[in-house]
Design an enzyme around this catalytic site. Structure first.
Site, PDB file in Angstrom:
ATOM      1  N   LYS A  35       1.499  -0.733   0.311  1.00  0.00           N
ATOM      2  CA  LYS A  35      -0.137   0.118   0.122  1.00  0.00           C
ATOM      3  C   LYS A  35       0.975   1.300   0.181  1.00  0.00           C
ATOM      4  O   LYS A  35       1.872   1.168   0.218  1.00  0.00           O
ATOM      5  CB  LYS A  35      -0.796   0.059   0.658  1.00  0.00           C
ATOM      6  CG  LYS A  35      -0.754  -0.123   2.519  1.00  0.00           C
ATOM      7  CD  LYS A  35      -0.934  -0.830   3.849  1.00  0.00           C
ATOM      8  CE  LYS A  35      -0.496  -0.463   5.223  1.00  0.00           C
ATOM      9  NZ  LYS A  35      -0.756  -0.651   6.727  1.00  0.00           N
ATOM     10  N   TYR A 244      16.960  29.538   9.189  1.00  0.00           N
ATOM     11  CA  TYR A 244      15.677  30.491   9.547  1.00  0.00           C
ATOM     12  C   TYR A 244      15.687  30.328  11.520  1.00  0.00           C
ATOM     13  O   TYR A 244      15.229  29.333  12.252  1.00  0.00           O
ATOM     14  CB  TYR A 244      14.626  29.889   9.516  1.00  0.00           C
ATOM     15  CG  TYR A 244      14.480  29.959   7.787  1.00  0.00           C
ATOM     16  CD1 TYR A 244      13.972  31.191   7.520  1.00  0.00           C
ATOM     17  CD2 TYR A 244      13.836  29.128   7.029  1.00  0.00           C
ATOM     18  CE1 TYR A 244      13.820  31.430   5.653  1.00  0.00           C
ATOM     19  CE2 TYR A 244      13.833  29.179   5.671  1.00  0.00           C
ATOM     20  CZ  TYR A 244      13.586  30.196   5.069  1.00  0.00           C
ATOM     21  OH  TYR A 244      13.292  30.324   4.100  1.00  0.00           O
TER      22      TYR A 244
HETATM   23  C1  LIG Z   1       0.056  -1.939   7.210  1.00  0.00           C
HETATM   24  C2  LIG Z   1      -0.588  -2.408   7.225  1.00  0.00           C
HETATM   25  C3  LIG Z   1      -0.284  -3.629   7.181  1.00  0.00           C
HETATM   26  C4  LIG Z   1       0.935  -3.790   7.559  1.00  0.00           C
HETATM   27  O1  LIG Z   1       1.597  -3.768   8.164  1.00  0.00           O
HETATM   28  P1  LIG Z   1       3.102  -3.560   8.776  1.00  0.00           P
HETATM   29  O2  LIG Z   1       3.129  -2.566  10.694  1.00  0.00           O
HETATM   30  O3  LIG Z   1       3.636  -2.215   7.798  1.00  0.00           O
HETATM   31  O4  LIG Z   1       4.036  -4.728   8.488  1.00  0.00           O
HETATM   32  C5  LIG Z   1      -1.126  -5.097   7.389  1.00  0.00           C
HETATM   33  N1  LIG Z   1      -2.649  -5.361   7.596  1.00  0.00           N
HETATM   34  C6  LIG Z   1      -3.062  -4.283   7.651  1.00  0.00           C
HETATM   35  C7  LIG Z   1      -4.372  -4.682   7.975  1.00  0.00           C
HETATM   36  C8  LIG Z   1      -2.661  -3.372   7.525  1.00  0.00           C
HETATM   37  O5  LIG Z   1      -3.256  -2.259   7.795  1.00  0.00           O
END
Ligand SMILES: *Cc1c(COP(=O)(O)O)cnc(C)c1O
Length: 347
Positions: A35, A244
């Site tokens: 994702k 800054y």
């Molecule tokens: C993002 C996510 C994962 C992966 O999680 P990590 O902590 O990055 O391994 C797995 N399952 C769901 C439902 C998620 O939202």
């Protein structure tokens, strides 16, 4: 020399996937979460490399992300969508053969009405209260859902990065209570859950951040290296300030290098003071505020200032930079900027 260079080590990502896969039994499938453009690293490149390494199932947040990954992978691998079956997405789900993880009764109705024979999975809420059927909703809908043979029934842990947190056992019990004995494959563990041990693995694990070299998978190989060119160096005299807001004042003659990336590239402004960049193995502290396109660094410790300094890499993990900014490696990775010259290894 122009933009900063982000080098992405696809072999390291595949090695991390194999290492996470080796933590569960042979019959447990290890999927990959890609994702948010594979946490900022590049979903299509990452997914293609992982398919070659043996991954057969992928997870994305949104249908649009799934379409992009499908375009790269061809028809074979399973691609699950965490957001489930949202309004207006039925045609896209079918044409890209994406598997929605239905998360509420209204999504179930939409699925049954629009795409009754299309494969799906089910997401259950076991206490995180973010996505998924509530226990009572699951009770009402379970019969109908299971009759249509979901490809996966899953839930997500809220505190898996803290192994001693009592929430882990509570969610495990809740998940077992809702799913023991059902005729469907089950999944509970992301990266943190894999590290909690076999009880949490079920039939399929869903690592994300561990693939990309982030905590809580301490053994992960680093996967991204960010080298930022030095534009200019100068000596700042005692009493002079840098950047800054005049937040840093030299107390002795200090050699300061200005490098060409900043918070517009995802190098969070909150990381200064505190962040450290590297010239080889020599640490060089960031001085003054991080600007939109520039960071100023104390390079007094160097004999010779190199053409670029490493902000993320072997000596400076995404988690170290994140800690300086008061955040987590996930946020640093997903913020990695669009201006970088990206180089994928092996090419
Ligand atoms: C993002 C996510 C994962 C992966 O999680 P990590 O902590 O990055 O391994 C797995 N399952 C769901 C439902 C998620 O939202």
């Amino acid at each position: 020399m122009g933009a900063a260079r982000l080098t992405i080590d696809l072999d390291a990502i595949c090695a991390n996937w194999r290492a996470l896969d080796a933590l569960s039994d042979n019959e447990v499938e290890t999927a990959a979460v890609v994702k948010a453009d594979a946490y900022g690293i590049g979903a299509t490149r990452v997914a293609k490399a992982l398919v070659e390494a043996g991954a057969r199932s992928f997870f994305v947040a949104l249908v649009e992300e799934g379409i992009a990954v499908r375009g790269m992978l061809g028809t074979q691998p399973d691609i699950y969508v965490f957001a489930g079956h949202m309004a207006g997405k039925s045609d896209a789900l079918v044409s890209a053969r994406l598997i929605p993880l239905l998360n509420a009764p209204d999504q179930m109705s939409r699925h049954v009405e629009n795409t009754p024979s299309h494969p799906f999975g089910v997401q259950l809420d076991t206490g995180m209260n973010r996505l998924g059927f509530e226990p009572s909703e699951w009770n009402d809908c379970k019969g109908e859902l299971l009759e249509s043979a979901p490809l996966l029934v899953m839930s997500h842990l809220a505190c898996a990065d803290e192994p001693d947190h009592p929430m882990n056992a509570l969610q495990l019990d809740a998940f077992r209570g809702m799913t023991d004995g059902i005729p469907a494959r089950r999944s509970l563990a992301a990266t943190g859950g894999i590290l909690l041990g076999p009880k949490y693995h079920f039939d399929l694990t869903r690592p994300g951040v561990g693939l990309y070299g982030g905590q809580p998978f301490g053994e992960a190989r680093p996967t991204v290296h960010l080298d930022v060119p030095v534009i200019q160096t100068r000596t700042v005299q005692p009493g002079e300030t840098v950047g800054y807001g005049n937040t840093w004042t030299a107390t002795s003659p200090t050699r300061v290098a200005t490098i060409s990336a900043g918070y517009a590239d995802g190098l969070l402004r909150a990381a200064a003071p505190g962040a450290v960049v590297f010239a080889g193995n020599t640490p060089c502290p960031v001085v003054g505020r991080i600007s939109m396109d520039l960071i100023t660094v104390d390079v007094s410790g160097l004999h010779e200032v190199p053409g670029s300094l490493q902000v993320i890499g072997r000596n400076s993990s995404v988690d170290a930079f994140a800690e300086a900014a008061g955040t987590i490696g996930y946020e640093v990775l997903t913020s990695l900027g669009a201006r970088y010259e990206r180089v994928y290894l092996p090419q």
